[in-house]
Write an enzyme that holds these catalytic residues in place. Structure first.
Site, PDB file in Angstrom:
ATOM      1  N   ARG A 189     -16.522  14.119 -12.969  1.00  0.00           N
ATOM      2  CA  ARG A 189     -17.042  14.215 -11.407  1.00  0.00           C
ATOM      3  C   ARG A 189     -18.578  15.483 -11.654  1.00  0.00           C
ATOM      4  NH1 ARG A 189     -16.181  12.522  -6.384  1.00  0.00           N
ATOM      5  NH2 ARG A 189     -13.668  13.010  -6.990  1.00  0.00           N
ATOM      6  N   TYR A 214     -12.276   6.775   0.733  1.00  0.00           N
ATOM      7  CA  TYR A 214     -12.108   8.293   1.160  1.00  0.00           C
ATOM      8  C   TYR A 214     -12.534   8.463   1.902  1.00  0.00           C
ATOM      9  CZ  TYR A 214     -11.590   7.261  -3.420  1.00  0.00           C
ATOM     10  OH  TYR A 214     -11.392   6.510  -5.650  1.00  0.00           O
ATOM     11  N   CYS A 239     -18.488  -8.192   5.216  1.00  0.00           N
ATOM     12  CA  CYS A 239     -17.899  -8.445   6.486  1.00  0.00           C
ATOM     13  C   CYS A 239     -16.497  -7.552   6.353  1.00  0.00           C
ATOM     14  CB  CYS A 239     -17.527 -10.118   6.978  1.00  0.00           C
ATOM     15  SG  CYS A 239     -19.534 -10.928   6.566  1.00  0.00           S
TER      16      CYS A 239
END
Ligand code: LLP
Length: 419
Positions: free
Chosen positions: A278, A318, A343
C-alpha cells in the site's frame, strides 16, 4: 504526495485532465500516475538506504497491473507473490526470479513445483506441513528451495480486524513458541535451505509501535535459533505501513519506519527483506466515476455513481474511507450519501459526508485507490471488470481493458442436458 492536482479548475493526473480519459475510455476507470508511483518507490527505497543489506519485494497483491509492475521492476524492486498467477505477472514484467518471494497460507503442490522450476528466490513457509511438502517436491525436481519460516508473533497490529494477521488466532504463520523446533526440523530436511524467519502482522498500520514489538520479538527468536546451532541469514519483515486516506491524517513516514528498523535490527547481521504494498501504490491511483443521478433521500440526498462495490470493495469490506472529490469542483459543498448501483446496502461509499456539490453527469474521483482497488474488483451484478489507465506527463495508455459482460458470458455454457 501525489500528482493529482486541480489545474484551471479541472482535476488532472500529472498533465492530463481526467475528463479526457473519462471521455475516451468511459467510467468507472482507475487512473494511475506513473510519476507518483516512481516517487513512492524511490522514497521508500531511499529511506531504507540507512540499512546495510536489504531487499524490497513489492507486495503484488496491492496492485498487480503489468504496467505498474514494469515501473517497479525498473526501480529495482523484487516481488512478494501469493499465487502462481502473481508470480507469472512479476516474471512477465521483468522482475528477476531471484527477486521473487512466494508467501501465502495455501500454496498448492502444483504452485510450489512451478515456482521451483521458475527458480524464485525464497519461499515463505506458513507451516511445517508446507515445508515438508516443498522439500519432497524439491528433491523430486533435484532442486534446493531457499525458505524462511513465517512466524505468528501474537502481536496486535491495531488495525481493522479483517486485515490483522499477527494475532495467535489468525491463520498465518507457525505459533511463536513452536517456531524454533519447526525451524530445526526443517533445517535438517533434504531439499530445503532454511535461511531465516518471516513476519507480517497486518496492513494499514497507523503506528510503528506494533511493528517494533513484533520485530523485537522475532529478533529474540532469531537469537534463540542461532543459539541452537542453526544459521539465520535472512529476516523478512513483511509490509503493513499504512497511508493516510483522509486529508489531514498523519502517518509514520518511511524514514521513521527505516530508523525504527535500523535501531531494532542493528546487531542482527542478516539480509533484511521487506514486502511493502500500500505504501508504494496507495496514492498512485484514483477511481474516476460519473454521477448517474442524485436521488432525494431522508436527511441527505443519495449521490448514485457509476462505480460500485465490485469496482472498489474497500468501503463495503473494511468500512474504509476514500476521499470523494469532484473533477470540476465549483467551491460549493453539500452533505450527501455516496452509493453505487449494486443491489445491496453495503454498496455504500460514504454516508452523511460533506462533499463537493454534484449533479447528474458530473465526474468525481475516489482518492487513494491505487492499492487494493482494481485488484479486488469483480463482476458482481454482471457488471464489467473495471479498466485501468496509466498517465505519464501528457501521455496515457489503457493498461487493462474493460472486460465486458459479453466476454464473461461467452465463457459460460448451458450443458446439453439442459437444452
Ligand atoms: N506481505 C504479506 C505476507 C501480506 O499478506 C501483505 C498484505 C503484504 C505483505 C502487504 O501489505 P501492505 O504493505 O500493503 O499493508 N485488501 C486489504 C489489505 C489486505 C492486505 C493483505 N496482505 C485492504 O484493502 O485494506
Amino acid at each position: 504526495m501525489d500528482h493529482f492536482h486541480i489545474r484551471d479548475g479541472v482535476l488532472h493526473a500529472e498533465d492530463l485532465p481526467l475528463p479526457a480519459i473519462a471521455e475516451a475510455v468511459g467510467t468507472p476507470v482507475y487512473v494511475y500516475s506513473r510519476a507518483t508511483l516512481t516517487r513512492h518507490a524511490r522514497v521508500f527505497r531511499d529511506a531504507l538506504g540507512v540499512l546495510p543489506d536489504k531487499r524490497i519485494a513489492f507486495a503484488v497483491k496491492s496492485n498487480p497491473n503489468l504496467a505498474v509492475l514494469r515501473v517497479l521492476a525498473a526501480e529495482g524492486y523484487g516481488a512478494d507473490v501469493v499465487s502462481v498467477g502473481e508470480m507469472e505477472r512479476a516474471l512477465a514484467a521483468g522482475i528477476p526470479a531471484e527477486g521473487i518471494v512466494f508467501s501465502g497460507v495455501g500454496k498448492t503442490a502444483a504452485e510450489l513445483a512451478r515456482a521451483l522450476e521458475a527458480g524464485i528466490g525464497q519461499f515463505n513457509l506458513e507451516s511445517e506441513e508446507e515445508g515438508l511438502e516443498l522439500a519432497e517436491i524439491a528433491v523430486g525436481l533435484d532442486k534446493i528451495a531457499a525458505v524462511a519460516l513465517r512466524v505468528n508473533p501474537d502481536v496486535d497490529a491495531g488495525t481493522h480486524g479483517k486485515i490483522s494477521t499477527g494475532k495467535a488466532e489468525n491463520k498465518f504463520g507457525v505459533p511463536f513458541d513452536r517456531a524454533a523446533a519447526i525451524y530445526a526440523r526443517l533445517a535438517s530436511t533434504p531439499g530445503l535451505q532454511v535461511r531465516g524467519l518471516a513476519i507480517h502482522i497486518g496492513s494499514q498500520l497507523s503506528s510503528l509501535a506494533p511493528l517494533e514489538a513484533a520485530f523485537t520479538k522475532i529478533g529474540g527468536l532469531m537469537r534463540a535459533i542461532r543459539a541452537g546451532g542453526h544459521a539465520v541469514t535472512h529476516m523478512d519483515l513483511g509490509g503493513g505501513v499504512g497511508v493516510p486516506y483522509k486529508a489531514g491524517e498523519v502517518f509514520p513516514q518511511p524514514e521513521d519506519y527505516a530508523a525504527m528498523v535500523a535501531r531494532v535490527t542493528a546487531d542482527w547481521g542478516v539480509t533484511l527483506m521487506f514486502e511493502p504494498g500500500r505504501v508504494i501504490t496507495g496514492n498512485t491511483g484514483v477511481l474516476v466515476t460519473q454521477v448517474v443521478r442524485v436521488k432525494e433521500g431522508v436527511g441527505a440526498p443519495w449521490v448514485v455513481v457509476d462505480a460500485a462495490m465490485n469496482d472498489l470493495v474497500r468501503p463495503a469490506m473494511y468500512d474504509a474511507w476514500h476521499d470523494f472529490e469532484a473533477v470540476r469542483p465549483d467551491g460549493e459543498t453539500f452533505v450527501a450519501n455516496v452509493v453505487g448501483p449494486i443491489c445491496e446496502s453495503s454498496d455504500t461509499f460514504a454516508m452523511g459526508r460533506t462533499i463537493d456539490r454534484m449533479k447528474r453527469g458530473d465526474l468525481a474521483v475516489f482518492r487513494t485507490a491505487g492499492a487494493y482497488g482494481a485488484t479486488m474488483a469483480n463482476t458482481y451484478n454482471s457488471r464489467p471488470l473495471v479498466p485501468e489507465v496509466m498517465v505519464d506527463g501528457e501521455k496515457w495508455a489503457v493498461v487493462a481493458d474493460r472486460i465486458e459482460p459479453a466476454t464473461i458470458l461467452a465463457a459460460e455454457r448451458v450443458p446439453e442436458w439442459l437444452a
